[in-house]
Motif scaffolding. Sequence first.
Motif, PDB file in Angstrom:
ATOM      1  N   TYR A   1       0.879  -1.188  -0.082  1.00 25.05           N
ATOM      2  CA  TYR A   1      -0.049   0.014   0.100  1.00 25.05           C
ATOM      3  C   TYR A   1       0.974   1.313  -0.025  1.00 25.05           C
ATOM      4  O   TYR A   1       2.053   1.342   0.687  1.00 25.05           O
TER       5      TYR A   1
ATOM      6  N   SER B   1       0.819   5.738   0.316  1.00 25.83           N
ATOM      7  CA  SER B   1       0.335   6.908   0.450  1.00 25.83           C
ATOM      8  C   SER B   1       1.083   7.783   0.632  1.00 25.83           C
ATOM      9  O   SER B   1       2.302   7.791   0.528  1.00 25.83           O
TER      10      SER B   1
ATOM     11  N   TYR C   1       1.244  11.979   2.393  1.00 28.91           N
ATOM     12  CA  TYR C   1       0.755  12.778   3.605  1.00 28.91           C
ATOM     13  C   TYR C   1       1.513  14.096   3.475  1.00 28.91           C
ATOM     14  O   TYR C   1       2.664  14.246   2.762  1.00 28.91           O
TER      15      TYR C   1
ATOM     16  N   PHE D   1      -3.481  13.256   5.701  1.00 25.32           N
ATOM     17  CA  PHE D   1      -3.516  12.089   4.675  1.00 25.32           C
ATOM     18  C   PHE D   1      -3.767  12.761   3.450  1.00 25.32           C
ATOM     19  O   PHE D   1      -4.782  13.930   3.601  1.00 25.32           O
TER      20      PHE D   1
ATOM     21  N   LYS E   1      -4.119   7.524  -1.291  1.00 24.11           N
ATOM     22  CA  LYS E   1      -3.662   6.205  -1.217  1.00 24.11           C
ATOM     23  C   LYS E   1      -3.899   5.427  -2.386  1.00 24.11           C
ATOM     24  O   LYS E   1      -5.024   5.476  -2.981  1.00 24.11           O
TER      25      LYS E   1
ATOM     26  N   TYR F   1      -4.469   1.419  -3.037  1.00 24.68           N
ATOM     27  CA  TYR F   1      -4.605   0.036  -2.568  1.00 24.68           C
ATOM     28  C   TYR F   1      -4.722  -0.812  -3.338  1.00 24.68           C
ATOM     29  O   TYR F   1      -4.084  -1.908  -3.297  1.00 24.68           O
TER      30      TYR F   1
ATOM     31  N   SER G   1       3.330   0.519   3.129  1.00 22.38           N
ATOM     32  CA  SER G   1       2.862  -0.251   4.422  1.00 22.38           C
ATOM     33  C   SER G   1       2.413  -1.766   3.616  1.00 22.38           C
ATOM     34  O   SER G   1       2.180  -1.750   2.478  1.00 22.38           O
TER      35      SER G   1
ATOM     36  N   ASN H   1      -0.883  -2.317  10.176  1.00 22.69           N
ATOM     37  CA  ASN H   1      -0.966  -0.914   9.775  1.00 22.69           C
ATOM     38  C   ASN H   1       0.003  -0.181   9.967  1.00 22.69           C
ATOM     39  O   ASN H   1       0.216   1.215  10.223  1.00 22.69           O
ATOM     40  N   LYS H   2       1.331  -0.624   9.880  1.00 21.60           N
ATOM     41  CA  LYS H   2       2.591   0.109  10.148  1.00 21.60           C
ATOM     42  C   LYS H   2       2.805   0.646   8.936  1.00 21.60           C
ATOM     43  O   LYS H   2       3.344  -0.064   7.985  1.00 21.60           O
ATOM     44  N   LEU H   3       3.289   1.998   8.941  1.00 18.21           N
ATOM     45  CA  LEU H   3       3.754   2.833   7.872  1.00 18.21           C
ATOM     46  C   LEU H   3       5.278   3.078   8.175  1.00 18.21           C
ATOM     47  O   LEU H   3       5.726   3.188   9.124  1.00 18.21           O
TER      48      LEU H   3
ATOM     49  N   SER I   1      -4.976   4.783  14.091  1.00 21.25           N
ATOM     50  CA  SER I   1      -5.668   4.480  12.669  1.00 21.25           C
ATOM     51  C   SER I   1      -6.666   3.178  13.001  1.00 21.25           C
ATOM     52  O   SER I   1      -6.450   2.517  14.273  1.00 21.25           O
ATOM     53  N   ASP I   2      -7.553   2.895  12.062  1.00 16.31           N
ATOM     54  CA  ASP I   2      -8.493   1.985  12.098  1.00 16.31           C
ATOM     55  C   ASP I   2      -7.875   0.643  12.069  1.00 16.31           C
ATOM     56  O   ASP I   2      -6.736   0.492  11.457  1.00 16.31           O
ATOM     57  N   ALA I   3      -8.322  -0.503  12.458  1.00 13.68           N
ATOM     58  CA  ALA I   3      -8.156  -1.847  12.045  1.00 13.68           C
ATOM     59  C   ALA I   3      -8.574  -2.172  10.709  1.00 13.68           C
ATOM     60  O   ALA I   3      -9.490  -1.649  10.181  1.00 13.68           O
TER      61      ALA I   3
ATOM     62  N   GLY J   1      -6.669  -2.327   4.444  1.00  9.62           N
ATOM     63  CA  GLY J   1      -6.797  -1.165   3.583  1.00  9.62           C
ATOM     64  C   GLY J   1      -7.014  -0.017   4.586  1.00  9.62           C
ATOM     65  O   GLY J   1      -7.174   1.290   4.080  1.00  9.62           O
ATOM     66  N   GLU J   2      -7.267  -0.292   5.793  1.00 12.79           N
ATOM     67  CA  GLU J   2      -7.500   0.832   6.711  1.00 12.79           C
ATOM     68  C   GLU J   2      -6.516   1.424   7.331  1.00 12.79           C
ATOM     69  O   GLU J   2      -6.459   1.804   8.522  1.00 12.79           O
ATOM     70  N   ASP J   3      -5.338   1.659   6.684  1.00  7.42           N
ATOM     71  CA  ASP J   3      -4.166   1.929   7.573  1.00  7.42           C
ATOM     72  C   ASP J   3      -3.746   3.550   7.304  1.00  7.42           C
ATOM     73  O   ASP J   3      -2.932   4.029   7.717  1.00  7.42           O
ATOM     74  N   THR J   4      -4.736   4.225   6.981  1.00  7.93           N
ATOM     75  CA  THR J   4      -4.761   5.901   6.891  1.00  7.93           C
ATOM     76  C   THR J   4      -4.530   6.115   8.457  1.00  7.93           C
ATOM     77  O   THR J   4      -5.207   5.728   9.369  1.00  7.93           O
ATOM     78  N   GLN J   5      -3.380   6.921   8.850  1.00  5.30           N
ATOM     79  CA  GLN J   5      -3.035   7.461  10.024  1.00  5.30           C
ATOM     80  C   GLN J   5      -3.530   8.902  10.229  1.00  5.30           C
ATOM     81  O   GLN J   5      -3.401   9.619   9.345  1.00  5.30           O
TER      82      GLN J   5
END
Lengths: 114, 114
Positions: free
Chosen positions: A32, A34, A36, A46, A49, A51, A94, A100-102, B94-96, B99-103
């Motif tokens: 993924y 993105s 920022y 943000f 992104k 995906y 990521s 979810n680690k960027l 961020s959410d879980a 694809g929900e890794d937007t911080q």
Amino acid sequence: TQTVSQSDAHVTVFEGDSVELRCNYSYGGSIYLSWYIQHHGRGLQFLLKYYSGNPVVQGVNGFKAEFSKSDSSFHLRKASVHWSDSAVYFCAVSAPGGNNKLTFGQGTVLSVIP
Amino acid sequence: EAAVTQSPRNKVTVTGGNVTLSCRQTNSHNYMYWYRQDTGHGLRLIHYSYGAGNLQIGDVPDGYKATRTTQEDFFLLLELASPSQTSLYFCASSDAGTGEDTQYFGPGTRLLVL
């Protein structure tokens, strides 16, 4: 382990010019990507992104980015910049299922001359 | 949009001092992160968490502890502060889910260790 590289530390353009901010990544699997933006004295926000699917991603304020697997790139572009676009731009990567680690690039400072 | 707040916004301490940085998010996100930002390094992940009571080691954890007391609150602890920890610290959430890794980032805490 994924890595991301932003080759330009600083980019300076005039208001109304187009701009491209470059981002290259390395990773062996699905990824993924993105972008920022960080205005002076603020936290990161943000922008957009990638995906899956269409490799061209539209973001806010006229920004878009294009994913290229062959070039391992995700460059950010804007057709006509405004002075308020002056900020630091970060590319991030990521891995799916990667908690979810960027991983962020070092950032590119965009200066827009009015 | 997720709301992430940090306190204090600025902090000065002496070498060997004890510092706690606080972060709160109000959108019930599962993941929370602590980063430091230094010129030439971009953002580097210190610790992160995927829920209350959980802690994961980031990329630059030495000299830092962290604790996630609730879904909303994530603290970063420097028990013996050193000048090398002078930096700008950001919290994010961020959410879980795939694809929900937007911080979503807080405004940052600027720490000076004398």
